[in-house]
Design a protein around this motif. Structure first.
Motif, PDB file in Angstrom:
ATOM      1  N   LEU A   1      17.839  -5.795 -32.971  1.00 48.52           N
ATOM      2  CA  LEU A   1      17.149  -4.857 -32.087  1.00 48.52           C
ATOM      3  C   LEU A   1      16.156  -5.535 -31.154  1.00 48.52           C
ATOM      4  N   GLY A   2      16.069  -6.854 -31.218  1.00 48.60           N
ATOM      5  CA  GLY A   2      15.189  -7.588 -30.321  1.00 48.60           C
ATOM      6  C   GLY A   2      13.771  -7.736 -30.850  1.00 48.60           C
ATOM      7  N   PRO A   3      12.872  -8.215 -29.996  1.00 47.16           N
ATOM      8  CA  PRO A   3      11.507  -8.523 -30.430  1.00 47.16           C
ATOM      9  C   PRO A   3      10.655  -7.307 -30.756  1.00 47.16           C
ATOM     10  N   GLY A   4      11.075  -6.118 -30.338  1.00 48.74           N
ATOM     11  CA  GLY A   4      10.291  -4.917 -30.617  1.00 48.74           C
ATOM     12  C   GLY A   4      10.568  -4.300 -31.968  1.00 48.74           C
ATOM     13  N   ALA A   5      11.523  -4.845 -32.723  1.00 56.74           N
ATOM     14  CA  ALA A   5      11.840  -4.296 -34.043  1.00 56.74           C
ATOM     15  C   ALA A   5      10.606  -4.372 -34.939  1.00 56.74           C
ATOM     16  N   GLY A   6      10.421  -3.342 -35.748  1.00 61.45           N
ATOM     17  CA  GLY A   6       9.246  -3.285 -36.612  1.00 61.45           C
ATOM     18  C   GLY A   6       9.092  -4.497 -37.497  1.00 61.45           C
ATOM     19  N   TRP A   7      10.183  -4.932 -38.120  1.00 66.65           N
ATOM     20  CA  TRP A   7      10.057  -6.068 -39.037  1.00 66.65           C
ATOM     21  C   TRP A   7       9.677  -7.340 -38.297  1.00 66.65           C
ATOM     22  N   VAL A   8      10.128  -7.498 -37.065  1.00 65.70           N
ATOM     23  CA  VAL A   8       9.771  -8.684 -36.282  1.00 65.70           C
ATOM     24  C   VAL A   8       8.280  -8.663 -35.969  1.00 65.70           C
ATOM     25  N   ARG A   9       7.786  -7.515 -35.535  1.00 67.43           N
ATOM     26  CA  ARG A   9       6.356  -7.423 -35.218  1.00 67.43           C
ATOM     27  C   ARG A   9       5.505  -7.601 -36.470  1.00 67.43           C
ATOM     28  N   ASN A  10       5.984  -7.102 -37.606  1.00 61.33           N
ATOM     29  CA  ASN A  10       5.251  -7.295 -38.867  1.00 61.33           C
ATOM     30  C   ASN A  10       5.242  -8.769 -39.274  1.00 61.33           C
ATOM     31  N   VAL A  11       6.380  -9.437 -39.137  1.00 62.79           N
ATOM     32  CA  VAL A  11       6.458 -10.863 -39.475  1.00 62.79           C
ATOM     33  C   VAL A  11       5.517 -11.665 -38.593  1.00 62.79           C
ATOM     34  N   GLU A  12       5.514 -11.357 -37.307  1.00 67.44           N
ATOM     35  CA  GLU A  12       4.624 -12.073 -36.385  1.00 67.44           C
ATOM     36  C   GLU A  12       3.162 -11.855 -36.777  1.00 67.44           C
ATOM     37  N   ALA A  13       2.801 -10.612 -37.104  1.00 64.96           N
ATOM     38  CA  ALA A  13       1.420 -10.303 -37.497  1.00 64.96           C
ATOM     39  C   ALA A  13       1.045 -10.976 -38.808  1.00 64.96           C
ATOM     40  N   ALA A  14       2.040 -11.207 -39.674  1.00 67.30           N
ATOM     41  CA  ALA A  14       1.795 -11.838 -40.977  1.00 67.30           C
ATOM     42  C   ALA A  14       1.875 -13.361 -40.910  1.00 67.30           C
ATOM     43  N   GLY A  15       1.947 -13.900 -39.711  1.00 67.42           N
ATOM     44  CA  GLY A  15       2.014 -15.352 -39.574  1.00 67.42           C
ATOM     45  C   GLY A  15       3.304 -15.932 -40.124  1.00 67.42           C
ATOM     46  N   GLY A  16       4.359 -15.123 -40.146  1.00 65.16           N
ATOM     47  CA  GLY A  16       5.654 -15.588 -40.640  1.00 65.16           C
ATOM     48  C   GLY A  16       5.846 -15.440 -42.134  1.00 65.16           C
ATOM     49  N   ARG A  17       4.814 -15.028 -42.855  1.00 66.59           N
ATOM     50  CA  ARG A  17       4.920 -14.891 -44.318  1.00 66.59           C
ATOM     51  C   ARG A  17       5.662 -13.617 -44.688  1.00 66.59           C
ATOM     52  N   ALA A  18       6.593 -13.754 -45.612  1.00 69.63           N
ATOM     53  CA  ALA A  18       7.380 -12.615 -46.070  1.00 69.63           C
ATOM     54  C   ALA A  18       7.953 -12.942 -47.435  1.00 69.63           C
ATOM     55  N   ARG A  19       8.709 -12.005 -47.970  1.00 76.00           N
ATOM     56  CA  ARG A  19       9.415 -12.216 -49.239  1.00 76.00           C
ATOM     57  C   ARG A  19      10.871 -11.847 -48.975  1.00 76.00           C
ATOM     58  N   LEU A  20      11.782 -12.655 -49.519  1.00 74.38           N
ATOM     59  CA  LEU A  20      13.205 -12.422 -49.310  1.00 74.38           C
ATOM     60  C   LEU A  20      13.910 -12.315 -50.651  1.00 74.38           C
ATOM     61  N   HIS A  21      14.623 -11.201 -50.836  1.00 78.73           N
ATOM     62  CA  HIS A  21      15.462 -11.011 -52.017  1.00 78.73           C
ATOM     63  C   HIS A  21      16.897 -11.218 -51.552  1.00 78.73           C
ATOM     64  N   TRP A  22      17.487 -12.336 -52.006  1.00 78.49           N
ATOM     65  CA  TRP A  22      18.821 -12.706 -51.535  1.00 78.49           C
ATOM     66  C   TRP A  22      19.537 -13.461 -52.638  1.00 78.49           C
ATOM     67  N   ARG A  23      20.769 -13.068 -52.856  1.00 81.06           N
ATOM     68  CA  ARG A  23      21.616 -13.700 -53.870  1.00 81.06           C
ATOM     69  C   ARG A  23      20.983 -13.669 -55.261  1.00 81.06           C
ATOM     70  N   GLY A  24      20.355 -12.531 -55.576  1.00 79.46           N
ATOM     71  CA  GLY A  24      19.796 -12.344 -56.905  1.00 79.46           C
ATOM     72  C   GLY A  24      18.472 -13.037 -57.141  1.00 79.46           C
ATOM     73  N   ARG A  25      17.900 -13.592 -56.108  1.00 78.95           N
ATOM     74  CA  ARG A  25      16.643 -14.328 -56.249  1.00 78.95           C
ATOM     75  C   ARG A  25      15.624 -13.804 -55.241  1.00 78.95           C
ATOM     76  N   GLU A  26      14.404 -13.618 -55.695  1.00 77.27           N
ATOM     77  CA  GLU A  26      13.338 -13.181 -54.792  1.00 77.27           C
ATOM     78  C   GLU A  26      12.333 -14.312 -54.668  1.00 77.27           C
ATOM     79  N   ARG A  27      11.982 -14.632 -53.430  1.00 75.49           N
ATOM     80  CA  ARG A  27      11.042 -15.736 -53.227  1.00 75.49           C
ATOM     81  C   ARG A  27      10.203 -15.499 -51.986  1.00 75.49           C
ATOM     82  N   ASP A  28       9.004 -16.064 -52.015  1.00 77.04           N
ATOM     83  CA  ASP A  28       8.149 -16.023 -50.842  1.00 77.04           C
ATOM     84  C   ASP A  28       8.697 -17.019 -49.834  1.00 77.04           C
TER      85      ASP A  28
END
Length: 165
Positions: free
Chosen positions: A73-100
């Protein structure tokens, strides 16, 4: 689902009511062991306004063993703006593993191969991008500047996101 309908469900670059419900269902489904070998993942990031943890279903595009996230959805997507505001910090749950993780922006000139892979693993994104995985690198270069791409880095040294405030 037709391309026109898919675009209508995300009118104005934001998910409508039906897609918000659908995304909630996907966040539950994407955590199931059944999908451990797929590109389906759940990204958790702190909301830039609410401060609450927000979950969004995403597709992970692996290129040369490196995981990437793309915003259809481009740079205006909510998750993109949240990631930018969080300095790139997030958590990803992928392939049965959750990690910062730390999401690092990929320079525009390096995006075409990632976009090609993303379009292969995320067919639902194709109507928004207007291209398929067989698109030439030249065509992918033309849309690369409007599709944020992030390299997923391990954030073991970054402070954890914490729990919902």
């Amino acid at each position: 689902m037709t391309a026109a309908l898919k675009r209508r469900l995300y009118r104005g670059g934001r998910p409508g009511r039906l897609m918000r419900v659908w995304n909630r269902v996907d966040t539950v489904l994407y955590r199931l062991p059944l999908l451990r070998r797929s590109a389906a993942a759940v990204l958790t990031v702190r909301g830039r306004r609410s401060g609450r943890l927000v979950q969004v279903p995403v597709a992970v595009a692996e290129v040369d063993g490196v995981a990437h996230l793309v915003s259809m959805l481009g740079p205006g997507a909510g998750w993109v703006r949240n990631v930018e505001a969080a300095g790139g910090r997030a958590r990803l749950h992928w392939r049965g593993r959750e990690r910062d993780v730390l999401l690092a922006p990929v320079p525009v000139e390096d995006r075409p191969p990632v976009l090609r892979r993303y379009l292969a693993v995320a067919p639902g994104a194709r109507p928004h991008v207007g291209l398929g995985p067989d698109a030439s690198l030249a065509r992918l270069r033309k849309v690369a500047d409007r599709l944020p791409v992030y390299r997923v880095l391990d954030a073991a040294s970054a402070p954890p996101m914490g729990e919902d405030a």
